[in-house]
Design an enzyme around this catalytic site. Structure first.
Site, PDB file in Angstrom:
ATOM      1  N   LYS A 225     118.918 -51.361  51.527  1.00  0.00           N
ATOM      2  CA  LYS A 225     119.716 -50.666  52.536  1.00  0.00           C
ATOM      3  C   LYS A 225     118.827 -50.415  53.747  1.00  0.00           C
ATOM      4  O   LYS A 225     117.783 -49.774  53.644  1.00  0.00           O
ATOM      5  CB  LYS A 225     120.235 -49.346  51.973  1.00  0.00           C
ATOM      6  CG  LYS A 225     121.075 -48.555  52.957  1.00  0.00           C
ATOM      7  CD  LYS A 225     121.594 -47.271  52.340  1.00  0.00           C
ATOM      8  CE  LYS A 225     122.419 -46.471  53.327  1.00  0.00           C
ATOM      9  NZ  LYS A 225     122.927 -45.227  52.729  1.00  0.00           N
TER      10      LYS A 225
ATOM     11  N   LYS B 251     122.951 -53.872  52.384  1.00  0.00           N
ATOM     12  CA  LYS B 251     123.726 -53.106  53.369  1.00  0.00           C
ATOM     13  C   LYS B 251     122.903 -52.927  54.635  1.00  0.00           C
ATOM     14  O   LYS B 251     121.746 -52.516  54.512  1.00  0.00           O
ATOM     15  CB  LYS B 251     124.084 -51.742  52.775  1.00  0.00           C
ATOM     16  CG  LYS B 251     124.896 -50.855  53.699  1.00  0.00           C
ATOM     17  CD  LYS B 251     125.150 -49.484  53.102  1.00  0.00           C
ATOM     18  CE  LYS B 251     125.951 -48.636  54.081  1.00  0.00           C
ATOM     19  NZ  LYS B 251     126.146 -47.275  53.643  1.00  0.00           N
TER      20      LYS B 251
HETATM   21 ZN   LIG Z   1     122.769 -40.616  52.118  1.00  0.00          ZN
END
Ligand SMILES: [Zn+2]
Length: 323
Positions: free
Chosen positions: A195, A248
């Site tokens: 992420k 992501k």
């Molecule tokens: Zn968070």
């Protein structure tokens, strides 16, 4: 052999032929719809920066979950927005917390729908960070304890899968241990493994009211230029017990997704995030692009790069269209 013997246009000549040689297809079963849950009742509050997306109270989110399951979306992922926030994110693991109540309500009303919960502290902390803060530092190990406790409370509420999104080191192992220790060894972990600290999360933070009150998330989310490190993150999460790995955002990180597809045998998810969704809508509203085609092209590119699952705000619309 090449031209004139080879003519690749031969197989592009009609819609039927193009269908027959199509290498990648979006399917309803690939899609996961994010849902935002707020306090109150009868609430359906549109998110201004995300056309077609609303925040729902528990009673309304049940209807929405039913609707999306009926059009063929197999799973939703829940984000809770509590009424009260504090430094430790107390609401994150409260048995009667917003997400816990939403999970219970959806599970009892919508049979068959896979209910995934986002596990993090940022929606529940008054400082808006994903962990526990000491001074200006986000301290890892105390945060991991709180995050694992939240995952356990979601499992107790009936969540089918938990998805830690905090990017603290060691959280997957801690969650696996606490779940296994409480008779939830069957609950899978979908790890937000790679992420990135992205500019594309803007509209989500409006929807989830989770903008950090000081600093930013670069000390725990990944630095966008790093590709090898993303593989390390994913490998560690696998070793710690993740069942599914997520990248992501999606479109700016398709190379990471393709790397992961070559490297790992587990299912891969990609999150087509709020900013990616909002940009397409904004340009379409101005008449600059065909929004529906652009959305489908974006999503199929994510699948082509290697994703099995796509978390997208367009899930219900697309599922209805795919039939
Ligand atoms: Zn968070």
């Amino acid at each position: 052999m090449s031209y004139p013997v080879q003519r690749l246009r031969r197989l592009r000549g009609s819609d039927t032929l193009r269908r027959m040689v199509r290498e990648t297809r979006l399917h309803r079963d690939d899609l996961i719809l994010p849902l935002f849950v707020v306090e109150g009742s009868g609430v359906r509050e549109p998110v201004a920066s995300m056309p077609g997306v609303s925040r729902f109270s528990v009673d309304q989110v049940v209807d929405e979950a039913k609707r999306v399951y009926d059009v063929g979306v197999p799973a939703v992922i829940l984000f809770g927005i509590p009424e009260a926030k504090d430094a430790r994110g107390t609401g994150a693991d409260a048995a009667d917390g917003i997400v816990q109540r939403a999970v219970g309500a959806i599970k009892s009303e919508v049979e068959g729908l896979c209910v995934i919960t986002d596990v993090c502290l940022c929606e529940y902390t008054d400082h808006g960070h994903c962990g526990i803060v000491e001074g200006e530092r986000i301290v890892n190990d105390p945060s991991v304890q709180r995050i694992a406790s939240s995952a356990l409370s979601h499992a107790r509420a009936g969540a089918d899968m938990v998805a830690p999104s905090d990017m603290m080191d060691g959280r997957v192992a801690a969650i696996r241990e606490v779940l296994d220790g409480h008779d939830f060894s069957d609950v899978p972990i979908l790890a937000y493994a790679a992420k990135f600290a992205s500019a594309y999360y803007g509209p989500f933070r409006d929807a989830a009211e989770s903008t950090p009150q000081f600093g930013d998330r670069r000390a725990y989310q990944m630095d966008p230029p790093n590709r090898r490190e993303a593989l390390r993150e994913m490998r560690l999460d696998l070793e710690e017990g993740a069942d599914v790995l997520m990248v992501k955002p999606a479109l700016p990180y398709l190379d990471i997704l393709a790397d992961a597809r070559r490297e790992f045998d587990v299912p891969l998810a990609a999150y087509h995030v709020s900013g990616e969704y909002a940009m397409i809508h904004a340009a379409a509203e101005r008449g600059w692009i065909d929004g529906e085609r652009a959305m489908e092209e974006a999503l199929v590119s994510i699948k082509r790069a290697g994703a099995d699952w796509i978390l997208t705000y367009a899930a219900a619309d697309l599922a209805a269209k795919l039939g």
